[in-house]
Design a protein around this motif. Structure first.
Motif, PDB file in Angstrom:
ATOM      1  N   GLU A  64       1.041  -1.336   0.036  1.00 21.26           N
ATOM      2  CA  GLU A  64       0.061   0.005   0.011  1.00 21.26           C
ATOM      3  C   GLU A  64       0.864   1.179  -0.020  1.00 21.26           C
ATOM      4  O   GLU A  64       0.459   2.085  -0.727  1.00 21.26           O
ATOM      5  N   TYR A  84       4.149   1.646  -1.167  1.00 19.71           N
ATOM      6  CA  TYR A  84       4.638   1.794  -2.126  1.00 19.71           C
ATOM      7  C   TYR A  84       3.748   2.414  -3.365  1.00 19.71           C
ATOM      8  O   TYR A  84       4.232   3.374  -4.138  1.00 19.71           O
ATOM      9  N   GLU A  85       2.561   1.783  -3.410  1.00 23.97           N
ATOM     10  CA  GLU A  85       1.920   2.342  -4.329  1.00 23.97           C
ATOM     11  C   GLU A  85       1.307   3.816  -4.295  1.00 23.97           C
ATOM     12  O   GLU A  85       1.388   4.587  -5.062  1.00 23.97           O
ATOM     13  N   ARG A  86       1.173   4.151  -2.926  1.00 25.88           N
ATOM     14  CA  ARG A  86       0.721   5.395  -2.704  1.00 25.88           C
ATOM     15  C   ARG A  86       1.839   6.565  -2.795  1.00 25.88           C
ATOM     16  O   ARG A  86       1.712   7.450  -3.386  1.00 25.88           O
ATOM     17  N   GLU A 140       4.214   6.093  -5.083  1.00 24.31           N
ATOM     18  CA  GLU A 140       4.319   6.522  -6.285  1.00 24.31           C
ATOM     19  C   GLU A 140       3.425   7.361  -7.159  1.00 24.31           C
ATOM     20  O   GLU A 140       3.530   8.303  -8.039  1.00 24.31           O
ATOM     21  N   THR A 141       1.962   7.163  -6.605  1.00 19.30           N
ATOM     22  CA  THR A 141       0.903   7.889  -6.864  1.00 19.30           C
ATOM     23  C   THR A 141       1.268   9.439  -6.746  1.00 19.30           C
ATOM     24  O   THR A 141       0.822  10.218  -7.506  1.00 19.30           O
ATOM     25  N   LEU A 142       1.619   9.681  -5.448  1.00 16.39           N
ATOM     26  CA  LEU A 142       1.959  10.980  -5.018  1.00 16.39           C
ATOM     27  C   LEU A 142       2.967  11.777  -5.839  1.00 16.39           C
ATOM     28  O   LEU A 142       3.032  12.844  -6.289  1.00 16.39           O
ATOM     29  N   ASN A 154       3.750  11.113  -8.792  1.00 14.54           N
ATOM     30  CA  ASN A 154       3.287  11.357 -10.088  1.00 14.54           C
ATOM     31  C   ASN A 154       2.421  12.547  -9.998  1.00 14.54           C
ATOM     32  O   ASN A 154       2.215  13.628 -10.726  1.00 14.54           O
ATOM     33  N   GLN A 155       1.446  12.674  -9.014  1.00 16.10           N
ATOM     34  CA  GLN A 155       0.455  13.532  -9.073  1.00 16.10           C
ATOM     35  C   GLN A 155       1.176  15.073  -8.620  1.00 16.10           C
ATOM     36  O   GLN A 155       0.521  16.162  -9.117  1.00 16.10           O
ATOM     37  N   ASN A 177       8.845  13.518  -9.719  1.00 17.38           N
ATOM     38  CA  ASN A 177       9.870  12.341 -10.370  1.00 17.38           C
ATOM     39  C   ASN A 177      11.221  12.655 -10.632  1.00 17.38           C
ATOM     40  O   ASN A 177      11.943  11.881 -10.325  1.00 17.38           O
ATOM     41  N   ASP A 203      -8.543  18.942  -6.598  1.00 19.42           N
ATOM     42  CA  ASP A 203      -8.890  17.836  -6.818  1.00 19.42           C
ATOM     43  C   ASP A 203      -9.237  17.034  -5.553  1.00 19.42           C
ATOM     44  O   ASP A 203     -10.108  16.191  -5.805  1.00 19.42           O
ATOM     45  N   GLU A 221     -12.784  15.101  -4.539  1.00 16.64           N
ATOM     46  CA  GLU A 221     -12.970  13.687  -4.188  1.00 16.64           C
ATOM     47  C   GLU A 221     -13.450  13.646  -2.915  1.00 16.64           C
ATOM     48  O   GLU A 221     -13.683  12.348  -2.477  1.00 16.64           O
TER      49      GLU A 221
END
Lengths: 344, 274
Positions: free
Chosen positions: A116, A118-120, A122-124, A126-127, A131, A185, A189
């Protein structure tokens, strides 16, 4: 992302907090709805940061109560901490860690599971467009980068409530726009966001509802448009001299009071005793005003007409503009002492 | 029960993260580690050389001054490291990083303290082992297996005792300047008023009293026994002005001091962290 939440997601009741001889908040009460971006507007030293720190469970109030999602903040601070994400005014990063390591560290503090987190992360990354520099040490980051990584840290665990204390102070336009877009955003949400700022345009553009604070007290509260509409028509700033005397301004006030359609007359001491007032729309009051002033042997030095702004709301309540309040606070505050007082 | 296990896992996760952060800092800024090793090694060389021509039997029960000095420097290394343990916390307080930890829903804020304990204990052990190896290479001996256990147990107690005081100071003092100043004031005087460099019999009466009340002495003497004799807890380790103390007594006093300091700092940590 967001659970079902009652209408008044946050209830703040009679909150007071003082630091030695300074009253930071006095009998402060507001309610905040769920799923909105709520702005806290006020000059530096108004009590915004104290309020934010109480909501973030960093400072305990002297008296009063706070409920977030019906949880008593003072009695159950740990439960509150699970709900909130906090982005402090002063960005505190570990200069030795890279941005990614900092986020990894932060996610462990929130007990996130490996996959969870690592996914989160990566999402942040990018968001928030991080990078290119996320694996560099935090000590090498610019102000905008620091703010973005700090914001990412506050959002890692998908909080119900995001609390931001002046997040765009001193930021470049690119970073500010990225943050503004992200906040929009997140609100869409369903996240509830509390944003403190002394930037009028920021609150005006982003906030669904706001409170204006001065001297630790609520001076106005509501939706920005409603607050501005309450002022009525256009806002006029009048000067009969560059620097008038109090007596002169008082005399002009009396003249203005006698004109039907002019209201909310305020003497702005900080601006050379200029006069601010509201004129009803669709009435040609300015011609009448000029005649009345000429009759009393006053000449117009300057006259500016504008749509009401949040600054006018502040001016109406306090008799000074936000900028003037900022200036008058400069030099009065002992930032070193305040910093020591807020240290745990 | 399930809830307790749940909290325990969280406590482990956050303590591990906090400790890992301290080790990443150490890895990227190893000067503290190196200085902590180099200083006692330099002392070992210089002091060892200073008294290398001292007459035989100059110090009772040891072959050379280096053999006597080793225990003092091992303890001093651990002590210095533990005394500095409050500094990272103080910097976190000053730069606002502590707030990042306090806003998080930590299972227990004790993890902030625990991570410092783990970090300093491991760091002190690494430094002490290097000093022990250098001492051995210089011919100053090596404790037997049982003695080695006593050395590490004594070091753990000392590190816990001093770290708790240092963490307490990190919360009480207004800033790192004050903390560093206090460390300066405490560090060397405590070393010189202990039995690290000379036995009590070499000292004037008043200093002998001071040394025999100094917590460092209670750590040094059992380690010295471990270095110079076959380890036995009943052996007299310290000839204090108020009476002889065995290894067991010295370790018990150190243990009591550690427990006492942990009890004393608890309310302060609770107040500062909750």
């Amino acid at each position: 992302m967001i659970n079902s939440i009652s209408m008044n997601y946050i209830q703040i009741k009679n909150l007071s907090k003082s630091y030695f001889d300074i009253d930071a908040l006095t009998d402060f009460s507001i309610d905040i709805e769920a799923g909105i971006l709520f702005g806290i507007l006020g000059p530096n030293g108004a009590g915004k940061s104290t309020l934010i720190k109480i909501l973030a469970t960093l400072v305990e109030p002297d008296s009063g109560e706070v409920f977030i999602n019906n949880i008593n903040l003072i009695k159950n601070p740990r439960k509150i901490r699970e709900l909130i994400g906090y982005v402090a005014q002063d960005i505190a990063l570990d200069k030795i860690l890279s941005g990614r390591e900092l986020l990894d560290f932060q996610s462990d503090l929130y007990h996130m599971k490996k996959k969870e987190k690592y996914e989160r992360i990566e999402t942040l990354i990018n968001q928030l467009e991080m990078n290119d520099w996320i694996d560099r040490k935090c000590g090498t980051y610019s102000g905008g980068m620091k703010r973005r990584i700090d914001l990412a840290a506050g959002l890692l665990h998908l909080p119900q409530l995001l609390i931001l204390d002046e997040p765009t102070v001193g930021l470049d336009i690119e970073s500010r726009n990225i943050i503004w877009q992200l906040l929009k955003d997140l609100k869409n949400e369903g996240m509830t966001i509390i944003l403190s700022s002394h930037y009028l345009d920021e609150i005006d553009k982003l906030a669904d509802s706001l409170v204006i604070i001065d001297d630790g007290k609520v001076i106005a509260e509501g939706k920005p448009a409603l607050l501005k509409n309450k002022l009525g028509g256009d806002r006029i700033t009048l000067k009969v001299r560059e620097f008038s005397t109090p007596e002169e301004s008082q005399k002009i006030c009396e003249i203005l009071s006698s004109i039907d359609g002019i209201s909310q007359i305020v003497i702005n001491k900080a601006q050379g005793y200029s006069i601010n007032f509201v004129v009803e729309k669709e009435k040609d009051l300015l011609t009448k005003l000029k005649v009345e002033l000429a009759f009393s042997k006053f000449e117009i030095f300057s006259l500016a007409q504008s749509q009401p702004s949040l600054d006018d709301v502040y001016l109406q309540a306090t008799g000074k503009t936000l900028l003037d309040a900022e200036i008058s606070m400069t030099g009065k505050r002992d930032l070193k002492k305040e910093s020591k007082q807020s240290m745990r | 029960m399930e809830l307790k296990q749940y909290n325990l896992n969280f406590l482990y996760q956050e303590t591990f993260a906090l400790t890992k952060r301290l080790f990443i800092q150490l890895q990227r800024r190893p000067s503290t580690l190196l200085a902590g090793i180099l200083q006692p090694i330099i002392w070992l060389f210089l002091f060892g050389a200073l008294f290398s021509k001292a007459p035989q039997g100059f110090l009772p029960g040891v072959d050379s001054y280096g053999n006597f000095l080793g225990a003092g420097l091992i303890v001093f290394t651990a002590f210095s490291g533990a005394l500095n343990s409050g500094l990272p916390l103080m910097f976190d307080r000053e730069f606002g990083f502590l707030n990042r930890l306090l806003v998080a829903p930590l299972a227990s804020r004790l993890s902030i303290v625990l991570s410092s304990f783990f970090y300093i204990t491991i760091l002190s052990f690494v430094q002490s082992i290097v000093i022990m190896i250098v001492s051995y290479i210089l011919g100053y001996g090596w404790p037997d297996f049982y003695g080695l256990g006593i050395v590490f147990m004594t070091l753990i107690l000392l590190v816990l005792f001093v770290t708790s005081i240092s963490l307490c100071l990190a919360f009480v003092l207004p800033g790192h300047i004050e903390l560093i100043a206090l460390i300066f004031v405490i560090n060397l005087p405590l070393l010189f008023s202990s039995t690290a460099l000379a036995p009590i019999s070499f000292m004037p009466n008043w200093l002998g009293w001071l040394a025999s009340l100094n917590p460092l002495t209670f750590a040094i003497e059992p380690i010295r026994i471990a270095y110079t004799q076959t380890m036995n807890l009943e052996l007299v380790a310290l000839h204090a002005p108020y009476g002889d103390l065995s290894c067991k007594s010295c370790i018990s006093i150190l243990f009591s001091l550690t427990v006492f300091s942990l009890i004393i700092i608890r309310p302060l940590l609770n107040r500062k962290l909750n």
